[in-house]
Design a protein around this motif. Sequence first.
Motif, PDB file in Angstrom:
ATOM      1  N   PRO A 195       0.915  -1.067   0.092  1.00 23.65           N
ATOM      2  CA  PRO A 195      -0.060   0.131  -0.031  1.00 23.65           C
ATOM      3  C   PRO A 195       0.670   1.228  -0.046  1.00 23.65           C
ATOM      4  CG  PRO A 195       0.103  -0.562   2.125  1.00 23.65           C
ATOM      5  CD  PRO A 195       0.784  -2.132   1.371  1.00 23.65           C
ATOM      6  N   ASP A 196       2.290   1.058  -0.135  1.00 20.08           N
ATOM      7  CA  ASP A 196       3.056   2.310  -0.314  1.00 20.08           C
ATOM      8  C   ASP A 196       2.402   3.581  -1.227  1.00 20.08           C
ATOM      9  OD1 ASP A 196       5.795   3.461   0.443  1.00 20.08           O
ATOM     10  OD2 ASP A 196       5.704   3.773  -1.638  1.00 20.08           O
ATOM     11  N   GLU A 197       2.110   3.154  -2.498  1.00 17.70           N
ATOM     12  CA  GLU A 197       1.738   4.211  -3.273  1.00 17.70           C
ATOM     13  C   GLU A 197       0.446   4.969  -2.848  1.00 17.70           C
ATOM     14  OE1 GLU A 197       2.022   2.994  -7.534  1.00 17.70           O
ATOM     15  OE2 GLU A 197       0.316   4.000  -7.952  1.00 17.70           O
TER      16      GLU A 197
ATOM     17  N   GLY B 144      -0.835   5.017   0.010  1.00 15.81           N
ATOM     18  CA  GLY B 144      -0.157   5.823   1.511  1.00 15.81           C
ATOM     19  C   GLY B 144       0.142   7.025   0.968  1.00 15.81           C
ATOM     20  N   HIS B 145       1.160   7.235  -0.166  1.00 14.65           N
ATOM     21  CA  HIS B 145       1.746   8.567  -0.491  1.00 14.65           C
ATOM     22  C   HIS B 145       0.765   9.237  -0.739  1.00 14.65           C
ATOM     23  CE1 HIS B 145       6.172   7.896  -0.008  1.00 14.65           C
ATOM     24  NE2 HIS B 145       5.997   6.711  -0.652  1.00 14.65           N
ATOM     25  N   ASN B 146      -0.219   9.035  -1.909  1.00 12.13           N
ATOM     26  CA  ASN B 146      -1.353   9.600  -2.461  1.00 12.13           C
ATOM     27  C   ASN B 146      -2.303  10.163  -1.597  1.00 12.13           C
ATOM     28  OD1 ASN B 146       0.333   9.418  -5.022  1.00 12.13           O
ATOM     29  ND2 ASN B 146      -1.042   7.582  -5.450  1.00 12.13           N
TER      30      ASN B 146
ATOM     31  N   THR C  24       4.263  10.136   3.644  1.00 11.91           N
ATOM     32  CA  THR C  24       5.600   9.541   3.286  1.00 11.91           C
ATOM     33  C   THR C  24       6.341   8.936   4.496  1.00 11.91           C
ATOM     34  OG1 THR C  24       7.565  10.333   1.873  1.00 11.91           O
ATOM     35  CG2 THR C  24       7.172  11.545   3.948  1.00 11.91           C
ATOM     36  N   HIS C  25       7.542   8.487   4.237  1.00 11.80           N
ATOM     37  CA  HIS C  25       8.324   7.946   4.879  1.00 11.80           C
ATOM     38  C   HIS C  25       9.812   8.183   4.837  1.00 11.80           C
ATOM     39  CE1 HIS C  25       9.284   5.030   1.527  1.00 11.80           C
ATOM     40  NE2 HIS C  25       7.921   5.562   1.320  1.00 11.80           N
ATOM     41  N   GLY C  26      10.690   7.542   5.622  1.00 13.73           N
ATOM     42  CA  GLY C  26      12.193   7.972   5.626  1.00 13.73           C
ATOM     43  C   GLY C  26      12.649   8.662   6.848  1.00 13.73           C
TER      44      GLY C  26
HETATM   45 ZN    ZN Z   1       7.130   5.126  -0.330  1.00 15.45          ZN
END
Ligand code: ZN
Length: 406
Positions: free
Chosen positions: A193-195, A197-199, A342-344
């Motif tokens: 679900p990253d994409e 989650g970003h959007n 985002t993440h990081g």
């Molecule tokens: Zn990501």
Amino acid sequence: MKNILLSILFVGIIFQSCNTVHNKNEIKPYLVVLSLDGFRWDYPDKANTPTLDSLAKAGVKAKSLKPCFPSKTFPNHYSIATGLYPDHHGLVLNRFHATDLGKNYSISDTKTVTDGEFYGGKPIWNVAEEQGIKTATLFWVGASADINNERPSHWSLYDEELSKQDRIDSVFHWLSMPEETRPHLIMGYYHEPDETGHNFGPESNETLDLIEELDSFLADFFTQMRKLPNYDEINFIITSDHGMAELSPDKVIFLDNIIDTADLEFIDGGNPVYNLKVKEGKLEKVYTELSEYGNNLLVWKHNEVTEELHYGTNIRTHDITIVSDSGWSIYWSWFNGKSLGTHGFKNTCKDMHAIFYAAGPDFKISYNQPTFNNIDIYPLAGKILNLKLPKVDGKIENVKDMLKTK
Ligand code: ZN
Ligand code: AMP
Ligand code: ZN
């Protein structure tokens, strides 16, 4: 409601026979690891996830899986694959200049993603192949690169468009191969679900709907796997590389309001984490300007990054590392990103933590595992597959209690 009950019952049946302890001399163990990118540790508490819930009952559920810093995709998938911190394996960000090689690395450049020179450590698929175990990978970071003249037996170039059914069919096909060629370690990746989650942000309905969609994908996956005659012998891990934090348009740090870009040689990274290469004679000036900015921006010189992050000693991290506090963005005033998530961020931020579920003959049943580091998956996989491993940062002591006697 009826559907939910039926699927709990059904997945319960799927996992009922994961109960046998095998004799390690009789059976060559199997391990299938699936990573769903950006699956935050607490998504299953917010959405309806009967398949994951059944996995927890049939096997192991971790409180959360702690990623390495920086909590980005490439550093973390390769940390899972090698048991090393990004500082030690060399994929220090998704995009970076490798000063040691005089080359740039980028996740969107196939030429660099497949260039083994960038990749340090010894990925678990290469360890397994060396010790006579065939392996297969479906888009795991590093698996399309020739690392020290070795590769998995099965690998392919990254193809985000490959359908979910085709992915299931690939794993099924591999596990159905004749024993001489059949992989016993399989590692697969999916970009959601990253994409989403970003959007849309981690708390959005869109993301939670996607979590439910992924849970039914997992139900389809296990339904298919159940058809394998050797199903009872297979260990499964469902995990992820990092979580996701909600962003706010009011919480933005514009770098060019703090430093003079003319003082930089170049800058690597993306919101919210960057490594700066500073022009000669400008280190103290840039460092002071960034340090004096304030509380929401963390700044370290090379070799001075806070010890808990295990970062900033690799030559590829350059002169200065910066990251914002969770929920804050770092952009340029001429490029203000529009992502809602985002993440990081630092891996001590709980929103960066990911899921970890496991079930199969080697895992305990209904076992609650405390939070652990994703680099510990490497020794865990080594133990399950009876591999002799090189010395790494991950530790079997942190994870061995989730296994039955081995
Ligand atoms: Zn990501
Ligand atoms: P990020 O969210 O920026 O950390 O990176 C996530 C992105 O990495 C996904 O959207 C994928 O498209 C991309 N990705 C993941 N694995 C690979 C791979 N093996 N090769 C190329 N791109 C990948
Ligand atoms: Zn990711």
